[in-house]
Design a protein around this motif. Sequence first.
Motif, PDB file in Angstrom:
ATOM      1  N   ALA A 202      16.528  17.013  18.007  1.00 47.44           N
ATOM      2  CA  ALA A 202      16.820  15.498  18.085  1.00 47.44           C
ATOM      3  C   ALA A 202      15.607  14.919  18.880  1.00 47.44           C
ATOM      4  CB  ALA A 202      18.049  15.200  18.853  1.00 47.44           C
ATOM      5  N   LEU A 203      14.762  14.062  18.107  1.00 47.77           N
ATOM      6  CA  LEU A 203      13.279  13.589  18.858  1.00 47.77           C
ATOM      7  C   LEU A 203      13.430  12.352  19.073  1.00 47.77           C
ATOM      8  CD1 LEU A 203      11.014  15.343  16.307  1.00 47.77           C
ATOM      9  CD2 LEU A 203      11.710  16.321  18.759  1.00 47.77           C
ATOM     10  N   PRO A 204      12.936  11.672  20.114  1.00 50.23           N
ATOM     11  CA  PRO A 204      12.879   9.970  20.361  1.00 50.23           C
ATOM     12  C   PRO A 204      12.519   9.422  19.240  1.00 50.23           C
ATOM     13  CG  PRO A 204      11.960  11.338  22.262  1.00 50.23           C
ATOM     14  CD  PRO A 204      12.100  12.405  21.142  1.00 50.23           C
ATOM     15  N   GLU A 205      12.899   8.143  18.942  1.00 55.08           N
ATOM     16  CA  GLU A 205      12.852   7.667  17.469  1.00 55.08           C
ATOM     17  C   GLU A 205      11.114   7.146  17.689  1.00 55.08           C
ATOM     18  OE1 GLU A 205      14.101   3.483  17.555  1.00 55.08           O
ATOM     19  OE2 GLU A 205      15.128   3.585  19.389  1.00 55.08           O
ATOM     20  N   ARG A 206      10.530   7.113  18.658  1.00 53.01           N
ATOM     21  CA  ARG A 206       9.122   6.916  18.688  1.00 53.01           C
ATOM     22  C   ARG A 206       8.134   7.744  17.951  1.00 53.01           C
ATOM     23  NH1 ARG A 206       9.976   8.193  23.941  1.00 53.01           N
ATOM     24  NH2 ARG A 206       8.864   9.967  24.830  1.00 53.01           N
ATOM     25  N   HIS A 207       8.925   8.962  17.540  1.00 49.55           N
ATOM     26  CA  HIS A 207       8.182  10.355  17.019  1.00 49.55           C
ATOM     27  C   HIS A 207       8.660  10.308  15.522  1.00 49.55           C
ATOM     28  CE1 HIS A 207       6.621  11.515  20.810  1.00 49.55           C
ATOM     29  NE2 HIS A 207       7.747  11.849  21.159  1.00 49.55           N
ATOM     30  N   ALA A 208       9.486   9.381  15.280  1.00 49.38           N
ATOM     31  CA  ALA A 208      10.133   9.469  13.637  1.00 49.38           C
ATOM     32  C   ALA A 208       8.916   9.110  12.774  1.00 49.38           C
ATOM     33  CB  ALA A 208      11.179   8.340  13.720  1.00 49.38           C
ATOM     34  N   GLN A 209       8.022   8.431  13.018  1.00 51.75           N
ATOM     35  CA  GLN A 209       6.838   7.928  11.890  1.00 51.75           C
ATOM     36  C   GLN A 209       6.248   9.108  11.705  1.00 51.75           C
ATOM     37  OE1 GLN A 209       4.330   4.797  13.374  1.00 51.75           O
ATOM     38  NE2 GLN A 209       4.887   5.364  15.578  1.00 51.75           N
ATOM     39  N   PHE A 210       5.948  10.317  12.639  1.00 47.82           N
ATOM     40  CA  PHE A 210       4.998  11.267  12.475  1.00 47.82           C
ATOM     41  C   PHE A 210       5.767  12.440  11.827  1.00 47.82           C
ATOM     42  CE2 PHE A 210       3.733   8.860  16.499  1.00 47.82           C
ATOM     43  CZ  PHE A 210       2.837   8.351  15.942  1.00 47.82           C
ATOM     44  N   VAL A 239      14.000  15.929   7.417  1.00 44.64           N
ATOM     45  CA  VAL A 239      13.984  14.817   8.176  1.00 44.64           C
ATOM     46  C   VAL A 239      15.276  13.943   7.883  1.00 44.64           C
ATOM     47  CG1 VAL A 239      12.730  13.107   9.343  1.00 44.64           C
ATOM     48  CG2 VAL A 239      11.681  15.131   8.652  1.00 44.64           C
ATOM     49  N   TYR A 240      16.102  13.612   8.852  1.00 44.93           N
ATOM     50  CA  TYR A 240      17.166  12.682   8.393  1.00 44.93           C
ATOM     51  C   TYR A 240      17.076  11.333   8.460  1.00 44.93           C
ATOM     52  CZ  TYR A 240      20.371  16.851   8.847  1.00 44.93           C
ATOM     53  OH  TYR A 240      20.835  18.214   8.576  1.00 44.93           O
ATOM     54  N   PRO A 241      17.616  10.484   7.579  1.00 43.60           N
ATOM     55  CA  PRO A 241      17.035   9.086   7.471  1.00 43.60           C
ATOM     56  C   PRO A 241      17.528   8.175   8.378  1.00 43.60           C
ATOM     57  CG  PRO A 241      18.663   9.643   5.738  1.00 43.60           C
ATOM     58  CD  PRO A 241      18.323  10.883   6.281  1.00 43.60           C
ATOM     59  N   GLU A 242      18.425   8.493   9.314  1.00 47.50           N
ATOM     60  CA  GLU A 242      19.101   7.911  10.202  1.00 47.50           C
ATOM     61  C   GLU A 242      18.767   7.899  11.636  1.00 47.50           C
ATOM     62  OE1 GLU A 242      23.793   6.435  11.243  1.00 47.50           O
ATOM     63  OE2 GLU A 242      23.472   7.993  10.078  1.00 47.50           O
ATOM     64  N   ILE A 243      18.515   6.873  12.455  1.00 46.03           N
ATOM     65  CA  ILE A 243      18.454   7.145  13.827  1.00 46.03           C
ATOM     66  C   ILE A 243      19.751   6.815  14.470  1.00 46.03           C
ATOM     67  CG2 ILE A 243      17.065   6.277  15.839  1.00 46.03           C
ATOM     68  CD1 ILE A 243      14.539   5.906  14.001  1.00 46.03           C
ATOM     69  N   SER A 244      20.152   7.670  15.319  1.00 51.22           N
ATOM     70  CA  SER A 244      21.321   7.506  16.125  1.00 51.22           C
ATOM     71  C   SER A 244      21.235   7.585  17.467  1.00 51.22           C
ATOM     72  CB  SER A 244      22.412   8.585  15.762  1.00 51.22           C
ATOM     73  OG  SER A 244      23.721   8.299  16.407  1.00 51.22           O
ATOM     74  N   GLU A 245      21.553   6.665  18.390  1.00 52.85           N
ATOM     75  CA  GLU A 245      21.358   6.813  19.945  1.00 52.85           C
ATOM     76  C   GLU A 245      19.847   6.889  20.184  1.00 52.85           C
ATOM     77  OE1 GLU A 245      24.223   9.364  21.356  1.00 52.85           O
ATOM     78  OE2 GLU A 245      25.984   8.357  20.755  1.00 52.85           O
ATOM     79  N   GLY A 246      19.017   6.293  19.597  1.00 52.62           N
ATOM     80  CA  GLY A 246      17.646   6.511  19.680  1.00 52.62           C
ATOM     81  C   GLY A 246      16.911   7.651  19.613  1.00 52.62           C
ATOM     82  N   ARG A 247      17.712   8.534  18.686  1.00 50.98           N
ATOM     83  CA  ARG A 247      16.931  10.065  18.465  1.00 50.98           C
ATOM     84  C   ARG A 247      17.056  10.189  16.733  1.00 50.98           C
ATOM     85  NH1 ARG A 247      15.626  13.113  22.350  1.00 50.98           N
ATOM     86  NH2 ARG A 247      16.245  12.434  24.443  1.00 50.98           N
ATOM     87  N   VAL A 248      15.977  10.889  16.330  1.00 51.22           N
ATOM     88  CA  VAL A 248      16.035  11.053  15.132  1.00 51.22           C
ATOM     89  C   VAL A 248      16.351  12.519  14.833  1.00 51.22           C
ATOM     90  CG1 VAL A 248      13.593  11.238  14.975  1.00 51.22           C
ATOM     91  CG2 VAL A 248      14.638  11.086  12.650  1.00 51.22           C
ATOM     92  N   LEU A 249      17.010  13.043  13.868  1.00 47.41           N
ATOM     93  CA  LEU A 249      17.224  14.337  13.745  1.00 47.41           C
ATOM     94  C   LEU A 249      16.450  15.197  12.636  1.00 47.41           C
ATOM     95  CD1 LEU A 249      21.322  14.536  13.660  1.00 47.41           C
ATOM     96  CD2 LEU A 249      19.716  14.923  15.669  1.00 47.41           C
ATOM     97  N   ALA A 250      15.908  16.241  12.839  1.00 52.18           N
ATOM     98  CA  ALA A 250      15.159  16.998  11.973  1.00 52.18           C
ATOM     99  C   ALA A 250      15.638  18.698  11.922  1.00 52.18           C
ATOM    100  CB  ALA A 250      13.621  16.847  12.126  1.00 52.18           C
ATOM    101  N   ASP A 251      15.413  19.335  10.532  1.00 54.72           N
ATOM    102  CA  ASP A 251      15.888  20.657  10.579  1.00 54.72           C
ATOM    103  C   ASP A 251      14.496  21.227  10.244  1.00 54.72           C
ATOM    104  OD1 ASP A 251      18.483  20.091  10.976  1.00 54.72           O
ATOM    105  OD2 ASP A 251      19.144  19.967   9.129  1.00 54.72           O
ATOM    106  N   ALA A 252      14.578  22.533  10.758  1.00 57.70           N
ATOM    107  CA  ALA A 252      13.185  23.331  10.791  1.00 57.70           C
ATOM    108  C   ALA A 252      13.938  24.672  10.490  1.00 57.70           C
ATOM    109  CB  ALA A 252      12.393  23.454  11.924  1.00 57.70           C
TER     110      ALA A 252
END
Length: 337
Positions: A202-210, A239-252
């Motif tokens: 769960a990363l801050p949304e400012r990192h979603a673009q990267f 990378v999940y397409p929805e930002i929830s509570e200011g965080r973006v989810l990604a699976d590795a």
Amino acid sequence: MRKALPKRNIFLSACLFALTLAASSNGANSFTVQQTSIVDKKAVFATVQSTDSLSARVRTSGTVEELNVTEGSYVAAGETIAMVRDPKLSLQIEALDAQINAAERQVANLKTELERAQQLFERGSTTKARLDAANTEFDVAQSNLEAARAEKAVVVRQMEEGAVLAPQAGRVLEVPITVGAVVMTGESIATIAKDNYILRMALPERHAQFLKEGDPIELAGRGMNCDSTCTQQGKIVKVYPEISEGRVLADARIDGLGDYFVGERIQVRVGAGSRMAYLVPGAFIFTRSGIDFVRIKGTDGNATEIAVQTGQPYIQNGEDMIEILTGLAAGDELIQP
């Protein structure tokens, strides 16, 4: 008392030092400082998750008489993990057996009467209507026997469905019931996590673009941080397409997570954009009195020691490099100490 050296000796010593330094600088390896694009990496915590978690549910109401698993048990797909039985079904089986026995006797009796009516009809001693009535009574009795047998098969099938089967292979996470518990149809007996673990970040949304699929990540050792033990490699698979509570989810996905607990937190390092920086081989940096220095080749060929501020280490083209934050400019030629 220490005597002062003559001025002539001081001058000769200084010249000798300068010649020695120039000779060592000209024969040493050199490196030209240039700006390089590097990927910033951010250390975050990821959680071990199973790709699929399913519940093994009861298919018929009753009492739990057998329980073959506990938390942490490994089960195969289709394995019987519990047995649920309803005492009323046994009573229904006994009642249906009695009905089937009565129906079999009735069929046997009507079959005898039908054969007798057939013989009488062939001799002309009875009417066609009596033969048809006997035939109809035999068919009805035979149908009743088949219905009783089918009803018994349904009850037997209900008893067989008392076996709770594992819906998939994996590890048991939760067993909310015990032997002797009364359960209803559809109630969960155990939760099974598929033995195929991923890391969810769960990363801050400012990192979603990267973030994008296929990006590499680094995994720290168990219970360690990424400062020195981020050696295991993996990659982002979703990378999940929805930002929830200011965080973006990604699976590795990383190999070798089977020994971890589901829900365990591990530190990983992911890319957070690129920028221009100065990277210098570690061999060109030396430390004196807690301060990092490099040697810069001057226009006259002599070396000058410059204090620098170092940053994070990087690996570039298989070589250990260190970022220089301040103290150098593009075009500076470094000399290895």
